[in-house]
Design an enzyme around this catalytic site. Structure first.
Site, PDB file in Angstrom:
ATOM      1  N   MET A   1      71.779 132.570 -66.475  1.00  0.00           N
ATOM      2  CA  MET A   1      72.688 132.624 -67.603  1.00  0.00           C
ATOM      3  C   MET A   1      74.141 132.570 -67.135  1.00  0.00           C
ATOM      4  O   MET A   1      74.422 132.784 -65.983  1.00  0.00           O
ATOM      5  CB  MET A   1      72.448 133.924 -68.370  1.00  0.00           C
ATOM      6  CG  MET A   1      72.528 133.669 -69.818  1.00  0.00           C
ATOM      7  SD  MET A   1      71.696 134.718 -70.988  1.00  0.00           S
ATOM      8  CE  MET A   1      71.670 136.347 -70.397  1.00  0.00           C
ATOM      9  N   CYS A   2      75.026 132.259 -68.003  1.00  0.00           N
ATOM     10  CA  CYS A   2      76.464 132.322 -67.812  1.00  0.00           C
ATOM     11  C   CYS A   2      77.049 132.204 -69.207  1.00  0.00           C
ATOM     12  O   CYS A   2      76.352 131.833 -70.132  1.00  0.00           O
ATOM     13  CB  CYS A   2      76.994 131.132 -67.000  1.00  0.00           C
ATOM     14  SG  CYS A   2      76.740 131.298 -65.216  1.00  0.00           S
ATOM     15  N   GLY A   3      78.302 132.511 -69.349  1.00  0.00           N
ATOM     16  CA  GLY A   3      78.950 132.328 -70.644  1.00  0.00           C
ATOM     17  C   GLY A   3      80.141 131.407 -70.491  1.00  0.00           C
ATOM     18  O   GLY A   3      80.833 131.439 -69.472  1.00  0.00           O
TER      19      GLY A   3
END
Lengths: 298, 229
Positions: A1-3
């Site tokens: 994940m990452c934003g």
């Protein structure tokens, strides 16, 4: 994940409060990426010939005064300088090549984060909230900004591996996803003389696009070539001095949502990072479709 | 008539909300309004009671997941995987849904009044899904049972690796996935579409729908099939 987060302000008051809009977005996306964060802020471009150099020091107590003295003594060019902890911005009417050479020679411990007439860059290891507080993101003003919160899956957690990545001048890119062929892209580019700073997959995408632009393509044409060349999952958010640009790969497994009003364009991995924005209830909300290039001029 | 209980997420947490809906809702209370969802995830998940839940605004991921019996309505858009693993009851989204709407749903009805994104109905196992607008790529991927009704258009690779679920599309189909084929509509199909549209409260002429189902050619492994694996 990452934003990922992006914001393009279309009114003077939002430009003056750019940081106030962006910080809650970045902090909220800390849930998707708690290990590092970064923010590139674009302002009205400086006059032709002038440049801003964003610098990163290995220590929060780095002796920036001594660095300024060395710069003054060695280069004799008038300059402006501001520093916060391990980040600094040097502004001068000078060629990028000269500053890069001087840094290599006289301050090799520093990392040059970005160069350009409009871009300023900040990135570090730690929770996005803490980084935003430390570096005063909320006070920043400008036309548009691109931010990232990282949960590393493929290379080390260091400030240099944090996003945004940059190549050339006034260009940066953040990435949610993972590339499966960054090393073949990298080998291809290295044979052409492109130099890499990390083993991060996103850097390969960033340098690929910047190489295409140096070869004469527009950013949009570079991205079209990227659809062929870059294998893997990606939502890529990019910025130049004059636009914000968003694409998702053919599978579109990595999220993105866009909110657009007359006053701004806001982009995030999840809607909840946009929920605080003014007028969000009446914004046009949409999810970008695969392999379509979305671009918004400043 | 039971009173409406308001639950404001600007003052209380998602965990408190779900705990309340699972264990603390007073007997006889059948209607809960959730205020200020602001894109939060996992609202009203795992419900197992015949209650009405109204979510007033845009919500995040996994809304009304694993729903049993309850009727959940979102007055806004939702993120990924709304009504994933729905078992029974109804989940209605008044706006658009992001990816994987109704993923692996076993029973019940999911209604998306506007568009649903890619992989809508992925691996559905018996639920019914009605989408008032269009769906994105790879919808009903590996869908095993149940019905997906799309009033608008379907994106590329519709029904890829489809098992025994049936898809009805009112608009255009960008492309069919591996092992999916268009089949003639029978009276039973028209009746099925009409019944689901009625349940969903969407007015559309069933006559415009096309049926897509499995060719069943991937059910058995052919080691010598072109040797292109």
């Amino acid at each position: 994940m990452c934003g990922i987060v992006g914001f393009l302000a279309r009114t003077p008051s939002l430009r003056n409060s750019l940081g106030t809009q962006v910080v809650p977005m970045l902090t909220c996306m800390g849930d998707r990426g708690p290990d590092s964060a970064g923010l590139a802020v674009f302002t009205e471009p400086l006059p032709e010939g002038s440049r801003k150099f964003s610098l990163f020091a290995p220590s929060r107590t780095y002796d920036w005064a001594a660095l300024q003295q060395r710069f003054r003594d060695d280069l004799g060019t008038p300059f402006q300088f501001t520093a916060v902890e391990n980040h600094a911005r040097l502004t001068a009417e000078i060629e990028a090549k000269r500053v890069k050479g001087w840094l290599r020679e006289r301050a090799p411990e520093l990392h040059l984060l970005s160069v350009g007439r409009a871009i300023e860059m900040f990135k570090d290891e730690g929770h996005p909230r803490e980084i935003a507080d430390r570096l005063g993101f909320a006070q920043m003003t400008g036309t548009h900004a691109v931010g990232h919160t990282r949960m590393a899956t493929e290379s080390a957690v260091t400030p240099a591996h944090a996003h945004p990545f940059t190549a050339g001048e006034d260009f940066c890119l953040v990435h949610n996803g993972s590339l499966s062929n960054p090393y073949s892209v990298r080998r291809k580019l290295e044979r052409l003389g492109v130099r890499f700073e990390t083993d991060n997959d996103t850097e390969a995408a960033c340098r690929f696009l910047e190489w295409r632009m140096r070869e004469g393509d527009t950013l949009e044409q570079s991205i079209e070539k990227g659809f062929e060349e870059l294998d893997g999952f990606y939502t890529l958010l990019m910025a130049t001095a004059d636009k914000l640009l968003l694409v998702r790969d053919a599978f579109a497994c990595k999220p993105a949502v866009v909110a657009e009003t007359d006053d701004y364009v806001a982009i995030s991995s999840e809607f909840r990072a946009l929920a605080h924005l003014p007028g969000i209830k009446d914004a046009r909300l949409f999810e970008p479709v695969p392999e379509q290039i979305y671009s918004w001029p400043v | 008539m039971a009173r409406v209980i308001e639950f404001d997420l600007s003052r209380r947490s998602v965990r408190e909300l779900n705990q309340y809906l699972h264990h603390e809702l007073p007997a006889g209370e059948q209607r809960v309004e959730i205020l200020n969802p602001n894109g939060m995830h996992s609202l009203a998940v795992g419900l197992d009671a015949p209650i009405d839940v109204e979510i007033r605004g845009h919500a995040g991921y996994f809304i009304a997941g694993m729903n049993k019996q309850a009727s959940v309505t979102v007055h806004g858009n939702v993120g990924w995987s709304v009504a994933e693993n729905i078992m029974s009851g109804t989940v209605r989204v008044k706006g658009c849904a992001s990816e994987c709407a109704g993923a692996s749903g076993h029973g019940g009805l999911l209604v998306i009044e506007e568009d649903a994104s890619s992989r809508c109905g992925i691996s559905m196992k018996g639920c019914d899904i009605v989408v008032g607008g269009s769906v994105g790529h790879m919808s009903a991927f590996m869908a095993q049972a149940g019905t997906l009704v799309v009033c608008g258009d379907a994106g590329p690779s519709l029904g890829d690796s489809l098992y025994e679920a049936t898809i009805y599309v009112g608009g255009r189909i960008a492309s069919l996935g591996a092992d999916a084929q268009e089949e003639p509509m029978t009276k039973a199909d028209f009746d099925r579409v009409a019944s689901l549209l009625k349940q969903a409260g969407i007015e559309r002429d069933p006559k415009s729908f096309k049926r897509v189902a499995s060719k069943r050619s991937l059910y058995h492994w052919h080691a010598d099939a072109e040797q292109e694996y």
